[in-house]
Design a protein around this motif. Sequence first.
Motif, PDB file in Angstrom:
ATOM      1  N   VAL A   1      -5.593  -2.615  -2.006  1.00  0.00           N
ATOM      2  CA  VAL A   1      -4.267  -2.164  -2.437  1.00  0.00           C
ATOM      3  C   VAL A   1      -4.265  -1.888  -3.933  1.00  0.00           C
ATOM      4  O   VAL A   1      -3.758  -0.852  -4.394  1.00  0.00           O
ATOM      5  CB  VAL A   1      -3.189  -3.209  -2.086  1.00  0.00           C
ATOM      6  CG1 VAL A   1      -1.840  -2.805  -2.675  1.00  0.00           C
ATOM      7  CG2 VAL A   1      -3.074  -3.374  -0.575  1.00  0.00           C
TER       8      VAL A   1
ATOM      9  N   VAL B   1      -3.678  -1.845   5.311  1.00  0.00           N
ATOM     10  CA  VAL B   1      -3.606  -1.104   4.055  1.00  0.00           C
ATOM     11  C   VAL B   1      -3.645   0.396   4.326  1.00  0.00           C
ATOM     12  O   VAL B   1      -2.839   1.164   3.781  1.00  0.00           O
ATOM     13  CB  VAL B   1      -4.751  -1.512   3.110  1.00  0.00           C
ATOM     14  CG1 VAL B   1      -4.743  -0.645   1.851  1.00  0.00           C
ATOM     15  CG2 VAL B   1      -4.639  -2.983   2.734  1.00  0.00           C
TER      16      VAL B   1
ATOM     17  N   ALA C   1       0.836  -1.204   0.000  1.00  0.00           N
ATOM     18  CA  ALA C   1       0.000   0.000   0.000  1.00  0.00           C
ATOM     19  C   ALA C   1       0.871   1.254   0.000  1.00  0.00           C
ATOM     20  O   ALA C   1       0.551   2.240  -0.685  1.00  0.00           O
ATOM     21  CB  ALA C   1      -0.929  -0.004   1.208  1.00  0.00           C
TER      22      ALA C   1
END
Length: 290
Positions: A278, A230, A51
């Motif tokens: 992501v 994330v 991420a």
Amino acid sequence: MSAREVVSLTPAFLREWPLPSPQGDKSSRGTVLVIGGSRSTPGAVILAGTAAMRAGAGKLQIATSESTAPALGVAVPEAMVIGLPETPMGNVAAEPPQQLLDLVSSADVVVVGPGLFDGDETDQLLAAVLGALGDDSAAVVDACALASVARRPEVLEGCADRVVLTPNQSEGAGLLDRELSDDLDAEAAEIAQKYGCVVSLFGHIAGPVGGAWRDETAGSGLGTSGSGDVAAGMVGGLLARGAEPSQAACWGINVHAAAGQRLAVERGRTSYLAREIVDGIAPALAALEV
């Protein structure tokens, strides 16, 4: 506590607060070091690290339990991965090796917490990591490491203004040592003032000396395993690009929600996975940075 004016995070507002756009090679977009994971939760650092890269960081380093490090090096070929001593239960051990402290001191951003689970070990690890943080470096504290902050707030001395805390509601309650009220704007502000950090609490962002923002676009699908990893990684990646802490938190939470919105259309409101979030970061960012 005095009420703050809360700004809604709309695309128009964020476009008037553009992210830094570094020029040059990958070094100009910063190095993110993700510290976390365990034998039973190795994927958390993958989610956070990838991420960060999707958010625009130039270099990625991952420090995780030594038993999982080789596999993570293959799973994330973009990253430099180092193994850390671990406990018999597979958590990262309390005393970090000098190699890790050297990486911390030279990283632009450190994301610490995803995938850790042993509180006592994490208390000592976090203190050592934040103590080694470079003078101009920033940090994102997430997951198990937030409980360490609640137990030992002195670890933030000297760096609080460069730290973003990313609690969910349960972790936010731990930071205040009480149950949260329904007014999460006020709760985020109280956490920010108590610890001197920017706080991103379930879509509610607050700075320690003013500033309050709210994202109202997140869907229920974001409440999925790994989603918080994330979000923490995205904030770290934006910090690496040169965003200051409140901007990184605001953009990170909005893009996280926008990626979820796109996936809700494609997969269903509660059927998408954190790793798919992501993959949704790049198009969500591109839509804002036009």
